[in-house]
Design a protein around this motif. Sequence first.
Motif, PDB file in Angstrom:
ATOM      1  N   GLU A 149       0.841  -1.191   0.000  1.00  0.00           N
ATOM      2  CA  GLU A 149       0.000   0.000   0.000  1.00  0.00           C
ATOM      3  C   GLU A 149       0.879   1.246   0.000  1.00  0.00           C
ATOM      4  O   GLU A 149       1.988   1.252   0.516  1.00  0.00           O
ATOM      5  N   ALA A 150       0.340   2.301  -0.607  1.00  0.00           N
ATOM      6  CA  ALA A 150       1.033   3.594  -0.681  1.00  0.00           C
ATOM      7  C   ALA A 150       2.428   3.451  -1.291  1.00  0.00           C
ATOM      8  O   ALA A 150       3.405   4.023  -0.795  1.00  0.00           O
ATOM      9  N   SER A 151       2.529   2.692  -2.400  1.00  0.00           N
ATOM     10  CA  SER A 151       3.840   2.442  -3.008  1.00  0.00           C
ATOM     11  C   SER A 151       4.009   3.078  -4.384  1.00  0.00           C
ATOM     12  O   SER A 151       5.117   3.073  -4.927  1.00  0.00           O
ATOM     13  N   LEU A 152       2.940   3.624  -4.954  1.00  0.00           N
ATOM     14  CA  LEU A 152       2.993   4.152  -6.319  1.00  0.00           C
ATOM     15  C   LEU A 152       2.879   5.673  -6.335  1.00  0.00           C
ATOM     16  O   LEU A 152       2.127   6.264  -5.554  1.00  0.00           O
ATOM     17  N   ASP A 153       3.625   6.286  -7.246  1.00  0.00           N
ATOM     18  CA  ASP A 153       3.574   7.744  -7.382  1.00  0.00           C
ATOM     19  C   ASP A 153       2.518   8.198  -8.389  1.00  0.00           C
ATOM     20  O   ASP A 153       1.967   9.292  -8.257  1.00  0.00           O
TER      21      ASP A 153
END
Length: 239
Positions: free
Chosen positions: A98-102
């Motif tokens: 989770e919360a790993s992509l820009d």
Amino acid sequence: MNWRDYWNQDTPIYTGERHKLLHYRLVANDIIGLISSPDAIVLDYGCGEALCRQGGGQMCPALPERCRPLVRDRLKERFGSNPRITVVSTDDVSELPEASLDLIVVNSLVQYLSLDEFRSLLKLSRDKLKDSGRLILGDIIPPDISPLTDAKALLSFAWRGGFLRSAVAGLARTAFSDYRRIREEVGLAQYSEEEIVDLLSDAGFSPERAERNLGHNPARMTFVGRPVQDLDAEDATER
């Protein structure tokens, strides 16, 4: 035949190789312009054959697990030796931290999804984006657009790109193709600006419409969604 079956084969949607190349080059340049850092991790969801898409950042072309294995195999063959590009399925995306992509780009795909599938994609995107990340929804078809409008946009693009003759012939082929039949029988999902804004807001995004659409069709719409921070967490921090 449905949209899933249609895209799981070689399709005549492009009027020729020049049309395909110019289309992907245009979309690629649009996406590259959205990448804010050479270290950004970018997910191109439903990327198609992803020709020419080799800009900055680590690119992750993604294709739904239940469709397009033919295209996925071609992508792996084309980009398998590039350490900055990974071809992943929907199941693979679900397993990402989770919360790993820009940046997540979903271009010219929403029209082929049911409302439930679209909501699920929005939720998945919200979970996987960093707080500073962005979701791009490109090529959204508004309710008042017609196939004739799409045809005019293609012919204008073809005139500028030097493939007008093949575009005219391609439109004639499309008139008798599975694409037209499925579009008439199954239809394409169409959304107003207000509906997309509401769906993005419900999924936890702060939405806005972009000034221009990705690609060549100015009658369609592109939206930017930025994750809204958890208000409860912010309140707790203030206390």
